[in-house]
Design a protein around this motif. Structure first.
Motif, PDB file in Angstrom:
ATOM      1  N   GLN A  83       0.830  -1.205   0.000  1.00 41.07           N
ATOM      2  CA  GLN A  83       0.000   0.000   0.000  1.00 41.07           C
ATOM      3  C   GLN A  83       0.865   1.257   0.000  1.00 41.07           C
ATOM      4  O   GLN A  83       0.568   2.242   0.670  1.00 41.07           O
ATOM      5  CB  GLN A  83      -0.943   0.003   1.211  1.00 41.07           C
ATOM      6  N   GLY A  84       1.971   1.196  -0.767  1.00 37.47           N
ATOM      7  CA  GLY A  84       2.868   2.341  -0.871  1.00 37.47           C
ATOM      8  C   GLY A  84       3.859   2.476   0.258  1.00 37.47           C
ATOM      9  O   GLY A  84       4.705   3.380   0.241  1.00 37.47           O
ATOM     10  N   THR A  85       3.785   1.600   1.259  1.00 36.58           N
ATOM     11  CA  THR A  85       4.695   1.661   2.407  1.00 36.58           C
ATOM     12  C   THR A  85       5.865   0.716   2.191  1.00 36.58           C
ATOM     13  O   THR A  85       5.655  -0.474   1.880  1.00 36.58           O
ATOM     14  CB  THR A  85       3.959   1.263   3.699  1.00 36.58           C
ATOM     15  N   PRO A  86       7.111   1.198   2.348  1.00 37.41           N
ATOM     16  CA  PRO A  86       8.260   0.311   2.168  1.00 37.41           C
ATOM     17  C   PRO A  86       8.311  -0.779   3.234  1.00 37.41           C
ATOM     18  O   PRO A  86       8.042  -0.541   4.415  1.00 37.41           O
ATOM     19  CB  PRO A  86       9.470   1.262   2.297  1.00 37.41           C
ATOM     20  N   VAL A  87       8.641  -1.960   2.807  1.00 34.91           N
ATOM     21  CA  VAL A  87       8.836  -3.106   3.689  1.00 34.91           C
ATOM     22  C   VAL A  87      10.171  -3.747   3.318  1.00 34.91           C
ATOM     23  O   VAL A  87      10.411  -4.034   2.144  1.00 34.91           O
ATOM     24  CB  VAL A  87       7.708  -4.144   3.564  1.00 34.91           C
ATOM     25  N   VAL A  88      11.035  -3.942   4.285  1.00 31.60           N
ATOM     26  CA  VAL A  88      12.365  -4.521   4.044  1.00 31.60           C
ATOM     27  C   VAL A  88      12.439  -5.871   4.743  1.00 31.60           C
ATOM     28  O   VAL A  88      12.139  -5.997   5.931  1.00 31.60           O
ATOM     29  CB  VAL A  88      13.485  -3.596   4.558  1.00 31.60           C
ATOM     30  N   ILE A  89      12.817  -6.895   3.984  1.00 33.74           N
ATOM     31  CA  ILE A  89      13.051  -8.213   4.559  1.00 33.74           C
ATOM     32  C   ILE A  89      14.505  -8.578   4.361  1.00 33.74           C
ATOM     33  O   ILE A  89      15.113  -8.204   3.345  1.00 33.74           O
ATOM     34  CB  ILE A  89      12.110  -9.281   3.947  1.00 33.74           C
ATOM     35  N   SER A  90      15.078  -9.299   5.297  1.00 35.25           N
ATOM     36  CA  SER A  90      16.504  -9.622   5.201  1.00 35.25           C
ATOM     37  C   SER A  90      16.793 -10.976   5.824  1.00 35.25           C
ATOM     38  O   SER A  90      16.134 -11.389   6.780  1.00 35.25           O
ATOM     39  CB  SER A  90      17.341  -8.532   5.897  1.00 35.25           C
ATOM     40  N   CYS A  91      17.798 -11.650   5.268  1.00 37.13           N
ATOM     41  CA  CYS A  91      18.288 -12.926   5.762  1.00 37.13           C
ATOM     42  C   CYS A  91      19.793 -12.813   5.970  1.00 37.13           C
ATOM     43  O   CYS A  91      20.486 -12.215   5.134  1.00 37.13           O
ATOM     44  CB  CYS A  91      18.003 -14.051   4.773  1.00 37.13           C
ATOM     45  N   PRO A  92      20.313 -13.361   7.052  1.00 37.07           N
ATOM     46  CA  PRO A  92      21.758 -13.265   7.310  1.00 37.07           C
ATOM     47  C   PRO A  92      22.554 -14.076   6.312  1.00 37.07           C
ATOM     48  O   PRO A  92      22.133 -15.144   5.859  1.00 37.07           O
ATOM     49  CB  PRO A  92      21.906 -13.820   8.726  1.00 37.07           C
ATOM     50  N   MET A  93      23.731 -13.561   5.939  1.00 42.73           N
ATOM     51  CA  MET A  93      24.638 -14.268   5.044  1.00 42.73           C
ATOM     52  C   MET A  93      25.496 -15.200   5.898  1.00 42.73           C
ATOM     53  O   MET A  93      26.474 -14.762   6.501  1.00 42.73           O
ATOM     54  CB  MET A  93      25.505 -13.275   4.268  1.00 42.73           C
TER      55      MET A  93
END
Length: 259
Positions: free
Chosen positions: A248-258
């Motif tokens: 809905q126009g809102t940034p969402v950041v997902i991350s996984c450890p290397m």
């Protein structure tokens, strides 16, 4: 001095593919009996080993590689829930998907109105006559959590960040990482509004991704999105694999450890 046979072998294999023919000589094998164990004088203790021509084995591997690539990168791709005999998939990934689906449904606490066990109990059921009071699942649900066992080996929880935590959390987002994949699970009507950011390209909804951007599979009331660490939209930053989305126009950041 070695004779370079790369060019003739390449030409022969390409002709075999283009003409839809597999030479009969490539199908001929020398069968050698190999002793498994036990009495060497007993034929039942031997297993046959077929020794095929080297060119035949090269052709088979090249064709298999093209078929797998076709099934993974075209609209006729293998279903993302196919875990067996695929690179970057395993029984641990399948168990993680299944367990997280069950846990997400339990978290939603949907009432079950038409329970056939409650409506029509079995009168002579030995379980009803002699209930088990010390249910290990009821007494200690945390210690026997299969997800905890998985996270200690190849699968671990990822990180999710959003400025609209309330509405975003209503979709029960779950992210886990392992076997070279980022796996995002969402529930609710808002899942259709989640888009994947692809750098300079326009964001694309998770339900309409191109083949090189991972796979989306519908679940009961939601979806599961899986993409490899080298998929489109995935960047390496601060020791993590990072992917940016929009909801809905809102940034969402997902991350996984290397790791």
């Amino acid at each position: 001095m070695y004779l370079d046979v790369t060019s003739p072998i390449t030409k022969i294999i390409n002709l075999s593919i283009s003409q839809n023919m597999f030479p009969s000589m490539w199908k001929s094998a020398v069968v050698a009996p190999i002793l498994k164990s036990g009495d060497p004088h007993s034929m039942s203790n031997y297993r046959p080993i077929s020794i095929l021509p080297t060119v035949s084995k090269i052709a088979e591997k090249l064709i298999a590689k093209q078929i797998v690539n076709h099934l993974n990168t075209t609209p006729y791709a293998i279903h993302p829930m196919q875990f067996g005999f695929r690179a970057n998939y395993s029984t641990e990934t399948a168990t993680c998907f299944f367990t997280e689906n069950i846990r997400a449904l339990l978290d939603r606490d949907d009432p079950i109105e038409d329970d056939p066990i409650e409506d029509d109990p079995i009168e002579d059921d030995p379980i009803e006559d002699d209930p088990i009071e010390d249910d290990p699942i009821e007494d200690d649900p945390i210690e026997d959590d299969p997800i905890s066992d998985l996270q200690s080996s190849a699968v671990m929880q990822g990180q999710l960040e959003s400025s609209s935590e309330g509405p975003w959390d209503a979709m029960s987002p779950k992210l886990w990482c392992g076997d070279g994949l980022m796996n995002l699970q969402l529930f609710g009507s808002g899942v259709d509004l989640v888009e994947l950011c692809r750098g300079s390209s326009a964001p694309v909804p998770l339900g309409h991704l191109p083949p090189n951007c991972g796979h989306t599979s519908p679940t009961h009331g939601g979806l599961v999105y899986a993409t490899p660490y080298d998929g489109c939209g995935v960047a390496q930053k601060g020791g993590n694999y990072v992917m940016q989305m929009l909801w809905q126009g809102t940034p969402v950041v997902i991350s996984c450890p290397m790791t």
